[in-house]
Design a protein around this motif. Structure first.
Motif, PDB file in Angstrom:
ATOM      1  N   PRO A  26       0.845  -1.193   0.000  1.00 39.97           N
ATOM      2  CA  PRO A  26       0.000   0.000   0.000  1.00 39.97           C
ATOM      3  C   PRO A  26       0.881   1.244   0.000  1.00 39.97           C
ATOM      4  O   PRO A  26       1.938   1.271   0.618  1.00 39.97           O
ATOM      5  N   ILE A  27       0.435   2.280  -0.686  1.00 37.15           N
ATOM      6  CA  ILE A  27       1.181   3.535  -0.734  1.00 37.15           C
ATOM      7  C   ILE A  27       0.437   4.599   0.031  1.00 37.15           C
ATOM      8  O   ILE A  27       1.022   5.534   0.541  1.00 37.15           O
ATOM      9  N   ASN A  28      -0.850   4.407   0.117  1.00 35.16           N
ATOM     10  CA  ASN A  28      -1.675   5.364   0.845  1.00 35.16           C
ATOM     11  C   ASN A  28      -2.105   4.732   2.153  1.00 35.16           C
ATOM     12  O   ASN A  28      -1.977   3.525   2.345  1.00 35.16           O
ATOM     13  N   ASP A  29      -2.630   5.554   3.026  1.00 35.18           N
ATOM     14  CA  ASP A  29      -3.205   5.007   4.258  1.00 35.18           C
ATOM     15  C   ASP A  29      -4.209   3.922   3.882  1.00 35.18           C
ATOM     16  O   ASP A  29      -4.264   2.866   4.512  1.00 35.18           O
ATOM     17  N   PHE A  30      -5.021   4.240   2.873  1.00 38.16           N
ATOM     18  CA  PHE A  30      -5.991   3.256   2.381  1.00 38.16           C
ATOM     19  C   PHE A  30      -6.401   3.672   0.992  1.00 38.16           C
ATOM     20  O   PHE A  30      -6.100   4.803   0.536  1.00 38.16           O
ATOM     21  N   CYS A  31      -7.071   2.804   0.305  1.00 37.75           N
ATOM     22  CA  CYS A  31      -7.580   3.073  -1.052  1.00 37.75           C
ATOM     23  C   CYS A  31      -8.813   2.201  -1.205  1.00 37.75           C
ATOM     24  O   CYS A  31      -8.763   1.114  -1.769  1.00 37.75           O
ATOM     25  N   LEU A  44      -7.253  -1.936  -8.205  1.00 33.72           N
ATOM     26  CA  LEU A  44      -8.594  -1.373  -8.235  1.00 33.72           C
ATOM     27  C   LEU A  44      -8.502   0.121  -7.967  1.00 33.72           C
ATOM     28  O   LEU A  44      -7.752   0.558  -7.091  1.00 33.72           O
ATOM     29  N   VAL A  45      -9.276   0.898  -8.690  1.00 34.36           N
ATOM     30  CA  VAL A  45      -9.328   2.345  -8.505  1.00 34.36           C
ATOM     31  C   VAL A  45      -9.908   2.666  -7.127  1.00 34.36           C
ATOM     32  O   VAL A  45     -10.768   1.947  -6.617  1.00 34.36           O
ATOM     33  N   CYS A  46      -9.421   3.745  -6.497  1.00 37.28           N
ATOM     34  CA  CYS A  46      -9.920   4.157  -5.172  1.00 37.28           C
ATOM     35  C   CYS A  46     -11.143   5.063  -5.332  1.00 37.28           C
ATOM     36  O   CYS A  46     -11.214   5.858  -6.263  1.00 37.28           O
ATOM     37  N   PRO A  49     -11.318   9.648  -1.164  1.00 40.41           N
ATOM     38  CA  PRO A  49     -11.056   9.421   0.272  1.00 40.41           C
ATOM     39  C   PRO A  49     -11.920  10.291   1.180  1.00 40.41           C
ATOM     40  O   PRO A  49     -12.171   9.908   2.333  1.00 40.41           O
ATOM     41  N   VAL A  52     -14.887   8.414   2.586  1.00 35.71           N
ATOM     42  CA  VAL A  52     -14.645   7.163   3.319  1.00 35.71           C
ATOM     43  C   VAL A  52     -14.937   7.354   4.805  1.00 35.71           C
ATOM     44  O   VAL A  52     -14.588   8.382   5.384  1.00 35.71           O
ATOM     45  N   GLY A  87     -12.919  -2.089   1.236  1.00 32.25           N
ATOM     46  CA  GLY A  87     -11.926  -1.539   2.166  1.00 32.25           C
ATOM     47  C   GLY A  87     -10.635  -2.336   2.203  1.00 32.25           C
ATOM     48  O   GLY A  87      -9.599  -1.844   2.652  1.00 32.25           O
ATOM     49  N   LEU A  88     -10.653  -3.572   1.724  1.00 31.69           N
ATOM     50  CA  LEU A  88      -9.440  -4.389   1.713  1.00 31.69           C
ATOM     51  C   LEU A  88      -8.510  -4.046   0.545  1.00 31.69           C
ATOM     52  O   LEU A  88      -7.374  -4.512   0.507  1.00 31.69           O
ATOM     53  N   THR A  90      -5.724  -2.824  -1.693  1.00 33.92           N
ATOM     54  CA  THR A  90      -4.307  -2.455  -1.441  1.00 33.92           C
ATOM     55  C   THR A  90      -3.777  -2.950  -0.092  1.00 33.92           C
ATOM     56  O   THR A  90      -2.607  -2.689   0.210  1.00 33.92           O
ATOM     57  N   GLN A  91      -4.570  -3.654   0.691  1.00 38.68           N
ATOM     58  CA  GLN A  91      -4.105  -4.037   2.024  1.00 38.68           C
ATOM     59  C   GLN A  91      -3.550  -5.459   2.081  1.00 38.68           C
ATOM     60  O   GLN A  91      -3.140  -5.939   3.147  1.00 38.68           O
TER      61      GLN A  91
ATOM     62  N   VAL E  19      -2.254  11.739  -0.402  1.00 40.38           N
ATOM     63  CA  VAL E  19      -2.920  10.469  -0.122  1.00 40.38           C
ATOM     64  C   VAL E  19      -2.975   9.546  -1.345  1.00 40.38           C
ATOM     65  O   VAL E  19      -3.249   8.379  -1.233  1.00 40.38           O
ATOM     66  N   LEU E  40      -7.626   7.992  -9.238  1.00 41.40           N
ATOM     67  CA  LEU E  40      -7.055   7.669  -7.929  1.00 41.40           C
ATOM     68  C   LEU E  40      -6.798   6.175  -7.844  1.00 41.40           C
ATOM     69  O   LEU E  40      -7.707   5.374  -8.025  1.00 41.40           O
ATOM     70  N   ASN E  42      -3.447   3.045  -6.470  1.00 35.37           N
ATOM     71  CA  ASN E  42      -2.257   2.846  -5.628  1.00 35.37           C
ATOM     72  C   ASN E  42      -1.016   3.356  -6.361  1.00 35.37           C
ATOM     73  O   ASN E  42      -0.049   2.630  -6.563  1.00 35.37           O
ATOM     74  N   ARG E 113       4.843   3.593   6.589  1.00 34.27           N
ATOM     75  CA  ARG E 113       5.271   2.820   5.414  1.00 34.27           C
ATOM     76  C   ARG E 113       6.725   3.040   5.028  1.00 34.27           C
ATOM     77  O   ARG E 113       7.100   2.799   3.872  1.00 34.27           O
TER      78      ARG E 113
END
Lengths: 217, 217, 217, 217, 217, 217
Positions: A26-31, A44-46, A49, A52, A87-88, A90-91, E19, E40, E42, E113
């Motif tokens: 992951p590069i972001n906190d979340f995506c 997958l596109v985010c 944010p 969220v 929510g999963l 990029t995790q 982000v 948007l 990753n 990260r």
């Protein structure tokens, strides 16, 4: 065969749906995935944010028992980034609940892109995997136990208890893939030529035809 | 069955030997494996770099045809970091030459930890893989062609030409693993219980016993 | 100079075309590249998986000999995800056929993002790489042999046999990059100032100018 | 040539010393390297964590200017996990201070396993890299500026200011490697045959011999 | 509180902007980010490589001192791929200049990260991190020294010198993230319930309310 | 304080024991850890594969409830490669059972090297994490639900139900690390100077001293 086909079709749909996902760090906190995006790539596109909330990281879809009233007596309820748990994305994790009727088998399969940790929520399972030396590693696990299936190796779970069993599988890829080996070989479309399967299993082609019928091919 | 067993035992030995290897990014220019080290971990110990020469990076073991005079008519000659090509250690690649007699099949198998690119040196092969939706992707490839088998998915090669065939497989792991599915399931030791295989393939246990015999189990 | 320039321009076009690609782990069974997509990122967009067939994973472009009738006597025929073999997208591998006229040299170059395994299809090559201690690792390889060039280190291949040679290079990145060092330094555009090259090679600037002319700069 | 050889020998020693290091993700909070361990692998053995203190993570070796009184006028002072800063082991970073005399050049080189971010502590540098299309990306950077050299691509730094310059390079591998291209090609041991270098640079072998002398070969 | 809020808001904006970023291995020579793209994922979309020049890889934004005239006396000036230094996209590095007033503290924080290497440009800093055993690793570092903060562990820097201090942080992710722990816990929005913080810090809820006020919550 | 110290000492022991582990991709089918090996590196040495059986991949240590009769009312029972579940070595996963007394809080903490997926076995939990913008993402989850805590971000779980709760955490690193933030800051040894904590939390040093006492420092 109707029920059998139903079970496999359900698994097929799952695989179709999740075919667009991604597992680099992951590069972001979340995506949180935007499952409506038409862009297909190794991920997958985010979604935006700003929209969220905590609810995006909670998943309630595993509470209910899956319906095991099908030909194999097993129901798999996924929690996958590309299907129902965005929510999963990029995790690097996916999850599934498995319900097993008494005597049911989740047949030998591989996850091409992940290791699986299986936790027994209820019941008693005979499980095992085979390594690349054809050595088999069986065990019986019960409520509260876990078992680890190493990345890519063929494995199965068999409910040998006297009651239905329930387990939770967690895998270290957001789209680990599931390949049920008997289905992949005898139920593939277009069909794999009989000569290949006959040689592979050292059986006559007449027997190949019989097995293929079991898988609707 | 003798020849058949011989062929599988040979593959088994290969797997046993290569069981100690590793695939993170290289950190050094090179780390030619010291195959005499007793230390087992997720990789191979390097020999003293001062003793390394150009010869460590060249491998001549693929020049000779493998002997296909066995039950499946296929010979696999590896060039693996942990077996016979220590210069590949830490470099994330492995290689194998495959010889196929006329009509021979390299049976359906997976590489749990790698994608494979297959180059046809000679002959004509019918190849294909099955995805996790049970969709089959066949093709006929001839001398000079390549085919890519995606990571972890079950695939096979079948010599449908009128002469022996030869191919070169290159995989992006130094120890990709090879799992022949029929062998893993029907030839595993200890044996997988008949009930599991009968349910998985939707066949009677008597038929399971017959197939197991084909694999010496 | 015409032929020389032609050869280098051809390589330049290749590099331009492949500049958009990506190498994290695959997340899907496959992601056959859609080379018409305008989106540029660290990877390639997938075409619709429903339209994918076995033909997408086969590549016949390496069958024919490349035309070595150019100034360096070497022809490189790529099989790259971003150029002509979209089935390799996300699979972490690339391939190329190299044809060498008698006496031809594939000049010293690096692959900034991959290790290369070179297989000799025909002929005899003098090859080698230099490590970061300026130690040189030469070897002579012949038909059927392989040689491994560790990631990022400068290396070359020289046809010292009496006939044309052919080799197959397989690299563990879908876009490994090729940097021919003499071209990069003396043929760069805009040109690198003479003083830099004179100091680097410990030669007078007049000699730098002469060498630059050889590269059309 | 004496001073020149001295400078290159010094770099050679550095490379020799750091040849044993490793860059997968850290698994522990830290793994301060035990530089006395005889075990060679794709990494460095940790010292006992109980003996580790804050001092293990601080490095004071970059405070003093390196001695640029050598043939190229450049001094590189490393802070490398395998050489003098064991606290960096498993952390995926390395650092170096570079001192440049007036008019000095750090000649074109690659880092086979890392991207470099260069920060100018003092002075004015003309810098640039060449991509795999032979396009050159120059810039002049001054005190307080940074420049990024992408992974594996050839680049250099030239002190074009009126005073000595100082810079700090940080690279995202604990053992990135340094390959000075002119040295690797013309100063390699054993020497690369003249015919290869003559063809590569399109110069007569007599000129190759002259350049080789500059590198003590 | 005005200044305090200002400082945190500034950091908050930074985080919001960055982000959208990504850290798998680079596949291309470079992929200079197009910060105007609405997509948007990753990672960051590349701008057209034909428009890229050397200037895209140079960054002059760290030359000027940040304004430490705020409640914590610390100014962070980023050089991040997603904010102001698009040339870093896909290269796995980020950089920041930190200015510290006399007596100023960059409060305990984590980078979720990345590992950080901090170089002291000027002044004297008391720094340290805490490991997962609650062992603290302090050190005093001065101009020219570096210190490494292992991935994900909480750490801080305190200017204990008699003059302002300046440091350069380089991190091995293009979007490492910064989580100031006191702010994250006592200044979060929506606010974390008092009972949680009271239990966590073993303090009465009245004290929690006092601390929250310090963070504008 | 006695119970409080006991709880933290227990966690401390855990961390000490697991400090030697590793997370690059698996290269072998498996590498069951030999916890008696004295070699410390970024991983764990394998035991002889010939001695491995199915029992090595099963773990029964999570069946029993942990004893929550301690100062925080929470018991963590790990299943970690380096502690008590050596079969997880090289497989990139770890697991833990968490028991929460009524009203108990697992205080705010981070996992420096992993994302966590938490499954509620029994009870009702108020959970949440804070992102690097100080935005809080709370949710209430109940038996059968899961929640994902993104890599490295601070999060907590609070038993707000009327009965004890039980959860299973699965993390995608074999040694993810656990850093309880209040303990790391106020309970560190050697102690973090009061001035740092006072500035960080915007409280008087007298209050810092009070909080430190709560953590036995």
């Amino acid at each position: 065969m109707g029920k059998l086909l139903f079970a496999f079709v359900a698994l097929g749909l799952l695989a179709t749906t999740v075919v667009i996902a991604a597992d680099s760090d992951p590069i972001n906190d979340f995506c949180v995935a935007d499952l409506t995006s038409p862009i297909l790539f190794n991920g997958l596109v985010c979604k935006d944010p700003a929209t969220v909330t905590g609810a995006d990281f909670a998943f309630t879809g595993l509470e209910k028992a899956g319906d095991t009233n099908n030909s194999i007596g097993v129901a798999i309820t996924p929690g996958f980034a590309g299907v129902n748990f965005p929510g999963l994305n990029t995790q690097g994790l996916s999850v599934a609940r498995v319900d097993y009727a008494v005597g049911a088998l989740l047949p030998p399969h591989t996850h091409p892109r992940a290791t699986e940790l299986l936790y027994v929520i209820q019941g008693e399972l005979y499980v095992g995997f085979v390594d690349t030396n054809d050595k088999f590693y069986p065990a019986v696990i019960r409520k509260g136990d876990v078992y680890v299936f190493p990345r890519g190796l063929v494995h199965f779970q068999f409910n040998i208890g006297k009651s239905p069993a329930v387990a939770l599988g967690v895998l270290n890829s957001q789209n680990p893939g599931v390949q049920l080996m008997a289905n992949a070989l005898f139920g593939a479309q277009p069909t794999i030529m009989d000569a290949v399967l006959a040689k592979a299993f050292i059986i006559p082609t007449s027997e190949v035809e019989i097995i293929k019928k079991g898988f609707g091919a």
